[in-house]
Design a protein around this motif. Structure first.
Motif, short mmCIF file in Angstrom:
data_model
loop_
_atom_site.label_atom_id
_atom_site.label_comp_id
_atom_site.label_asym_id
_atom_site.label_seq_id
_atom_site.Cartn_x
_atom_site.Cartn_y
_atom_site.Cartn_z
N THR A 1 -6.78 53.38 21.10
CA THR A 1 -6.10 53.50 22.16
C THR A 1 -5.20 54.42 21.22
OG1 THR A 1 -7.05 51.67 23.39
CG2 THR A 1 -5.35 52.62 24.20
N ALA A 2 -4.14 53.88 20.81
CA ALA A 2 -2.73 54.08 20.36
C ALA A 2 -3.11 54.91 19.87
CB ALA A 2 -2.29 53.19 18.64
N LEU A 3 -4.07 55.99 19.02
CA LEU A 3 -4.73 56.84 17.95
C LEU A 3 -4.42 57.94 19.42
CD1 LEU A 3 -6.98 56.00 15.15
CD2 LEU A 3 -4.61 56.61 15.20
N VAL A 4 -5.97 58.22 20.54
CA VAL A 4 -5.82 58.77 21.71
C VAL A 4 -4.20 58.66 22.58
CG1 VAL A 4 -6.34 58.18 24.02
CG2 VAL A 4 -7.77 58.26 21.82
N VAL A 5 -3.48 57.83 22.40
CA VAL A 5 -2.16 58.05 23.29
C VAL A 5 -0.84 59.20 21.99
CG1 VAL A 5 0.19 56.64 23.66
CG2 VAL A 5 -2.32 55.97 24.80
N LEU A 6 -1.10 58.84 20.58
CA LEU A 6 -0.25 59.49 19.84
C LEU A 6 -0.78 61.06 19.98
CD1 LEU A 6 2.05 59.34 17.35
CD2 LEU A 6 -0.04 58.64 16.56
N PHE A 7 -1.82 60.92 19.33
CA PHE A 7 -2.52 62.47 19.77
C PHE A 7 -2.18 63.20 21.37
CE2 PHE A 7 -6.08 65.59 21.19
CZ PHE A 7 -5.35 66.06 20.10
N VAL A 8 -2.13 62.24 22.14
CA VAL A 8 -1.69 63.21 23.39
C VAL A 8 -0.78 63.13 23.76
CG1 VAL A 8 -1.69 62.75 25.88
CG2 VAL A 8 -3.62 62.41 24.50
N LEU A 9 0.62 62.72 23.21
CA LEU A 9 2.04 63.00 23.01
C LEU A 9 2.30 63.71 22.18
CD1 LEU A 9 3.69 59.53 22.38
CD2 LEU A 9 3.78 60.62 25.00
N TRP A 10 1.55 64.20 20.58
CA TRP A 10 1.92 65.32 19.54
C TRP A 10 1.28 66.21 20.55
CZ3 TRP A 10 5.25 65.50 16.18
CH2 TRP A 10 5.20 64.74 15.09
N ALA A 11 0.36 66.66 21.34
CA ALA A 11 -0.69 67.73 21.70
C ALA A 11 0.65 68.30 23.29
CB ALA A 11 -1.54 67.41 22.99
N CYS A 12 1.42 67.83 23.36
CA CYS A 12 2.27 67.46 25.02
C CYS A 12 3.29 68.29 24.34
CB CYS A 12 2.27 66.96 25.99
SG CYS A 12 0.97 65.88 26.78
N LEU A 13 3.71 67.60 23.15
CA LEU A 13 4.77 68.54 22.64
C LEU A 13 5.02 69.83 21.91
CD1 LEU A 13 7.64 67.79 21.68
CD2 LEU A 13 7.07 66.50 19.52
N ALA A 14 3.65 69.81 20.90
CA ALA A 14 3.35 71.05 20.91
C ALA A 14 2.82 72.18 21.75
CB ALA A 14 1.88 70.81 19.98
N THR A 15 2.89 71.77 23.64
CA THR A 15 2.45 72.16 24.43
C THR A 15 3.84 73.09 24.22
OG1 THR A 15 0.67 71.78 24.59
CG2 THR A 15 0.97 72.69 26.10
N ALA A 16 4.69 71.82 24.66
CA ALA A 16 5.88 72.38 25.14
C ALA A 16 6.89 73.42 24.29
CB ALA A 16 6.84 70.71 26.01
N VAL A 17 6.79 72.98 23.16
CA VAL A 17 7.59 73.97 22.18
C VAL A 17 7.04 75.09 22.53
CG1 VAL A 17 8.21 73.98 19.63
CG2 VAL A 17 8.31 72.09 20.99
N LEU A 18 6.03 75.58 21.94
CA LEU A 18 4.91 77.07 22.32
C LEU A 18 5.36 77.50 23.10
CD1 LEU A 18 3.02 78.68 20.91
CD2 LEU A 18 1.31 77.37 22.30
N PHE A 19 5.32 76.84 24.33
CA PHE A 19 5.50 77.84 25.72
C PHE A 19 7.32 78.08 25.38
CE2 PHE A 19 2.43 75.77 28.13
CZ PHE A 19 1.62 76.96 28.55
N LEU A 20 8.28 77.31 25.07
CA LEU A 20 9.41 77.55 24.73
C LEU A 20 9.75 78.86 23.87
CD1 LEU A 20 12.55 77.08 25.65
CD2 LEU A 20 12.66 75.23 23.24
N LEU A 21 8.61 78.81 22.45
CA LEU A 21 8.89 79.58 21.66
C LEU A 21 8.30 81.09 22.20
CD1 LEU A 21 7.73 77.84 18.42
CD2 LEU A 21 10.31 78.40 19.50
N VAL A 22 7.32 80.75 22.90
CA VAL A 22 6.97 82.01 23.87
C VAL A 22 8.17 83.08 24.98
CG1 VAL A 22 5.31 83.23 25.45
CG2 VAL A 22 4.13 81.59 23.23
N LEU A 23 8.60 81.91 25.59
CA LEU A 23 9.45 82.49 26.28
C LEU A 23 10.64 82.98 25.38
CD1 LEU A 23 11.09 82.36 29.36
CD2 LEU A 23 11.93 80.38 29.02
#
Length: 306
Positions: free
Chosen positions: A31-53
């Motif tokens: 469960t902790a690994l899944v939550v950690l993966f989701v958090l990092w995925a959300c962070l990477a998505t936000a940073v990616l969209f910010l860089l593209v913008l």
């Protein structure tokens, strides 16, 4: 005959037994690994969209990013249009906001932290309201300012002082909260030592507590002003979306700010105006990064570690 205690081996009560059953597996638990993966995925998505913008904005606005953007006024011709009036309007509004808000915010924070009796209901009510007002949407402050100006019978609402009042209401709770945190960081031993030497409470606050908390106060104030510089919603409510081709010279002049100018150009159908909006966004971003850099520098240089 000594009594013996029978232990039920079927019920693991020790921490080792709980670990074996999967209750305490730490960061390796599925469960902790899944939550950690989701958090990092959300962070990477936000940073990616910010860089593209950021990259898209820079590519679209680099052709229009020149001295003409700073020195020329707004125009119906995109080749001759600039953001000089909006830049100077932002300077006037933010400077007026700082003069109106920082002294009031610091004074309110000093009173709440050093002099207020927290057993009184009105002081507790003020603290709760200050914390809640920090999360109110910015457009609400514009509507509040508009209502007050209408009640006072002021017809001309898109003036510098009106915009400064709206932005002051927006960042005042932020300044109060950040100033209180800076004051709390001063060790209580300094206050006790000053009082033990015969100083009054006001002298202790003025000569010991406030100088020690200046870095935190300055950092919070600059960050709050940088937030106000990027706001457009409360100013749009006041009718600041006007065609300004002159430099504001007083707090009673009409104005336009950089976010409003960006909104105006971005709403035009011509692609050239979109490029101007991107170039002005780059300029605004540079100014905001500069203000944040100043705040971080002040904190790192003058911050005291007790």
């Amino acid at each position: 005959m000594p009594s013996t205690t029978r232990r039920d081996s079927s019920a693991p009560t020790t921490s080792r037994g709980l670990q074996q059953t999967g209750f305490f597996q730490g960061e390796r638990a599925p469960t902790a690994l899944v939550v950690l993966f989701v958090l990092w995925a959300c962070l990477a998505t936000a940073v990616l969209f910010l860089l593209v913008l950021l990259v898209t904005t820079f590519v679209d606005g680099q052709e229009m990013f020149s001295w003409h953007l700073i020195t020329d006024y707004a125009s119906s011709d995109p080749e001759q249009a600039g953001a000089r009036a909006a830049i100077l309007g932002s300077v006037w509004v933010i400077a007026t906001t700082a003069v109106m808000t920082i002294p009031v915010g610091v004074a309110a924070a000093v009173y709440l932290e050093e002099f207020a009796d927290h057993n009184k209901w009105w002081n507790r009510a003020i603290e709760v309201n200050v914390q809640n007002l920090a999360a109110v949407p910015s457009i609400i402050y514009g509507l509040l300012t508009l209502g007050v100006l209408t009640a006072l019978g002021i017809v001309q609402r898109n003036i510098v002082i009106a915009g400064a009042i709206a932005l002051s209401l927006l960042i005042l709770p932020v300044i109060i909260v950040s100033t209180r945190e800076a004051i709390r960081s001063v060790p209580n031993e300094i206050r006790q030592g000053s009082l033990a030497l015969g100083a009054t409470q006001w002298q202790t606050t003025w000569r010991q507590v406030l100088p020690s908390s200046v870095p935190g106060i300055a950092t919070g104030s600059i960050l709050a002003l940088s937030r106000a510089m990027g706001e457009a919603a409360p100013l749009l409510v006041l009718g600041a979306l006007v065609f300004v081709t002159f430099d504001p010279t007083s707090i009673f002049d009409q104005f336009s700010t950089m976010p409003i100018q960006i909104f105006n150009w971005a709403s035009r159908p011509q692609a050239e105006f979109h490029q101007l909006a991107s170039a002005t966004s780059i300029l605004l971003l540079v100014l905001l990064l500069a203000m944040n850099a100043v705040a971080i520098t002040i904190r790192n240089i003058y911050e005291k570690r007790w």
